[in-house]
Enzyme design. Structure first.
Site, PDB file in Angstrom:
ATOM      1  N   HIS A 295     -15.669  -6.642   5.687  1.00  0.00           N
ATOM      2  CA  HIS A 295     -14.762  -6.611   4.543  1.00  0.00           C
ATOM      3  C   HIS A 295     -15.115  -7.595   3.445  1.00  0.00           C
ATOM      4  O   HIS A 295     -14.351  -7.783   2.507  1.00  0.00           O
ATOM      5  CB  HIS A 295     -13.304  -6.808   4.983  1.00  0.00           C
ATOM      6  CG  HIS A 295     -12.872  -5.761   5.973  1.00  0.00           C
ATOM      7  ND1 HIS A 295     -12.670  -4.455   5.608  1.00  0.00           N
ATOM      8  CD2 HIS A 295     -12.655  -5.824   7.298  1.00  0.00           C
ATOM      9  CE1 HIS A 295     -12.332  -3.752   6.677  1.00  0.00           C
ATOM     10  NE2 HIS A 295     -12.323  -4.561   7.724  1.00  0.00           N
TER      11      HIS A 295
ATOM     12  N   LYS B 178       0.804  -1.211   0.000  1.00  0.00           N
ATOM     13  CA  LYS B 178       0.000   0.000   0.000  1.00  0.00           C
ATOM     14  C   LYS B 178       0.843   1.271   0.000  1.00  0.00           C
ATOM     15  O   LYS B 178       0.471   2.265  -0.614  1.00  0.00           O
ATOM     16  CB  LYS B 178      -0.950   0.000   1.194  1.00  0.00           C
ATOM     17  CG  LYS B 178      -2.045  -1.007   1.000  1.00  0.00           C
ATOM     18  CD  LYS B 178      -2.953  -1.133   2.191  1.00  0.00           C
ATOM     19  CE  LYS B 178      -4.081  -2.080   1.881  1.00  0.00           C
ATOM     20  NZ  LYS B 178      -3.642  -3.365   1.338  1.00  0.00           N
TER      21      LYS B 178
ATOM     22  N   ARG C 279      -5.945  -7.809 -10.521  1.00  0.00           N
ATOM     23  CA  ARG C 279      -6.569  -9.056 -10.956  1.00  0.00           C
ATOM     24  C   ARG C 279      -7.971  -8.766 -11.502  1.00  0.00           C
ATOM     25  O   ARG C 279      -8.486  -7.655 -11.368  1.00  0.00           O
ATOM     26  CB  ARG C 279      -6.721  -9.992  -9.743  1.00  0.00           C
ATOM     27  CG  ARG C 279      -7.594  -9.366  -8.652  1.00  0.00           C
ATOM     28  CD  ARG C 279      -8.052 -10.301  -7.585  1.00  0.00           C
ATOM     29  NE  ARG C 279      -9.060  -9.685  -6.743  1.00  0.00           N
ATOM     30  CZ  ARG C 279      -8.832  -8.887  -5.708  1.00  0.00           C
ATOM     31  NH1 ARG C 279      -7.575  -8.589  -5.372  1.00  0.00           N
ATOM     32  NH2 ARG C 279      -9.823  -8.360  -5.019  1.00  0.00           N
TER      33      ARG C 279
END
Ligand code: MV4
Length: 501
Positions: free
Chosen positions: A237, A118, A294
């Site tokens: 999540h 990140k 992806r």
């Protein structure tokens, strides 16, 4: 330029099948790999050839990159498609595929490395003036310095793991006093989950929306955006409902976000299909969070609204073709929703309910698409994700797509396991969902199990079963609703609203 003639799909379930369908349309042969648990699976039946690569646990089958590459070489495969999850964002695997003389249907290992972390992703994006959540520019090395920075940003702040994902290694810090202890927790969680304890600090956005942009890039440096997906309806999540376009994004914001996403992709010389994730605050200011390198679970809603087959595009890009369209060719043709149907019991804290699909009847009709990997009589393996299917609808506008989804949910007949269908229906009729006025806290704000309807109320058997169930078990759920405090953005930042791009 070498035309791909045979693809090995290094995945299972609905996504393996999804990929093979596009390959078949392109006249490309397919190879399935499977674990002992998936011998009867639909992706195995669908493929031209199928090879067992190991035992049920994924680290003994679907994660065995070397075995998969060996299999590909033995069967004269030209390319490997990794799907999502498993090896899809493993830079070592993609490098090894290339070194074996095979084509990896995905981005370069270098792009995966940059976006896999990140901090390095933020660093790459910063060079292109992409809006970022205010925070420390790098990993925290000095506690006192980090505290000073946190005060400057203004509490609450969020400590995040640089190698993080799925909320792991994330800690909200309310004030200076608890900074150090929360940071220690974040570091040790990051270390044990990812083998990398690097953490950084960001301003905490209390009730954000999660909006992501689909991009496609070819190997000649052409990159386009295929608009946004709204993914705010999630639980711990895990996304539950996705849609395209977002009900809160207007043409101007769409263009601004799209162009930012293209810049993020440019910053790592991206090719293939990718997704640039943003969080959006209550003022509709957006900030780049990370890039997923992806094909994503929710890609179908983008396919529905653009009429672009993303897997076909991935394959064409991988065999060296330039994009056959430009940004100007892309239009939003309608509205699409996706609900994820899990073998989980929404009445019982979403406990996985693994079992056999005694009855399994898919909905049909205009504007309905089902991407799944099961048929009636199959047992859901305990080793993998408990997702049974993705139900996708398309309509001329949001109202039609929602009505169609509720109709399709009512047609879906699943007996043998509990599913999240009724939960999805709860969301779809909720005022906050209908108005578009919702964020990532939707489920904790509004959902309690007593709000579920038995969705199959035309089905007499189910009515009976529900009655018996009610009589047998007195419902004693006492869920609390989390009060959530929205954070007002204090730093006045430039925004897409006062910029002319
Ligand atoms: C945030 C945030 C609030 N403020 N960053 C969650 C996982 C990772 N992808 C980033 N996440 C968040 N980052 C700041 N500065 C809130 C979340 C977050 C979240 C983001 C997107 C979708 C669902 C979420 C659920 C909880 C927290």
């Amino acid at each position: 330029m070498k035309k791909i003639q045979k693809i090995l799909v290094a995945n299972r379930g609905e996504i393996a099948l999804r990929i093979m369908r596009s390959a078949k349309e392109m006249g490309i042969k397919t190879v399935a790999v499977f674990s002992e648990a998936d011998r009867q699976a639909l992706h195995v039946q669908y493929a031209d050839e199928a090879i067992c690569i190991g035992l049920p646990p994924s680290n003994q089958s679907y994660l065995k990159g070397d075995v998969i590459i060996e299999t590909a070489l033995k069967l004269n495969v030209d390319a490997i498609h990794p799907g999502y999850g498993f090896l899809s964002e493993n830079a070592d695997f993609s490098r090894k595929v290339k070194e074996a003389g095979l084509i990896f249907i995905g981005p370069s290992p270098e792009s995966i490395v940059v976006m896999g972390d990140k901090l390095s992703a933020k660093e790459a994006a910063q060079k292109y003036n992409i809006p970022l959540v205010p925070g420390t520019p790098g990993a925290i090395t000095d506690i006192e310095e980090a505290k000073k920075k946190a005060e400057e940003i203004g509490y609450p702040v969020l400590i995040k793991a640089s190698a993080g994902g799925g909320g792991k290694g994330m800690r909200v810090v309310e004030n200076n006093e608890e900074f150090e202890s929360q940071m220690q927790r974040a570091v040790s969680e990051a270390q044990s989950s990812f083998g990398n304890g690097a953490v950084f600090v960001e301003k905490y956005i209390g009730s954000p929306k999660h909006i992501e942009i689909q991009v496609l890039g070819d190997t000649f440096g052409n990159i386009v955006y295929l608009f946004e997906r709204e993914c705010s309806i999630q639980r711990r999540h895990q996304k539950v409902i996705e849609e395209a376009p977002s009900p809160v994004v207007n043409a101007q914001m769409r263009k601004a976000m799209g162009e930012c996403a293209v810049m993020v992709a440019k910053s790592c010389h991206y090719f293939g299909a990718g997704t640039v994730e943003f969080i959006v605050d209550e003022k509709l200011d957006f900030y780049f969070l990370e890039m997923n390198t992806r094909l994503q679970v929710e890609h179908p809603v983008t396919e529905q609204i653009t009429s672009i087959d993303l897997v076909k595009e991935q394959i064409k890009i991988a065999q060296g073709e330039p994009l056959s369209f430009t940004q100007n060719d892309l239009k939003i043709l309608g509205h699409s929703l996706e609900v994820r149907i899990y073998a989980e019991d929404p009445k019982n804290n979403f406990l996985p309910d693994i079992g056999t699909l005694e009855t399994y009847q898919r909905p049909q009709g205009l504007g309905v698409r089902v991407d799944d990997g099961f048929s009636e009589g199959m047992t859901i393996p305990i080793y993998y994700d408990p997702m049974i299917a993705k139900l996708i609808t398309f309509g001329k506008d949001r109202t039609e797509a929602i009505a169609r989804m509720r109709r399709a949910i009512s047609e879906y007949k699943i007996v043998g396991v509990e599913t999240t269908l009724s939960f999805c229906d709860f969301v779809l009729q909720h005022e906050a969902f209908l108005s578009g006025n919702f964020d990532t806290k939707f489920v904790e704000k509004y959902f309690t199990p007593d709000k579920l309807n038995n969705k199959n109320n035309e089905n007499e058997l189910n009515i009976l079963a529900a009655l018996v169930g009610k009589l047998l078990t007195e419902n004693n759920n006492t869920s609390t609703q989390n009060e959530n405090n929205s954070v007002s953005q204090t730093n006045k930042k430039r925004s897409w609203k006062d910029r002319s791009r």
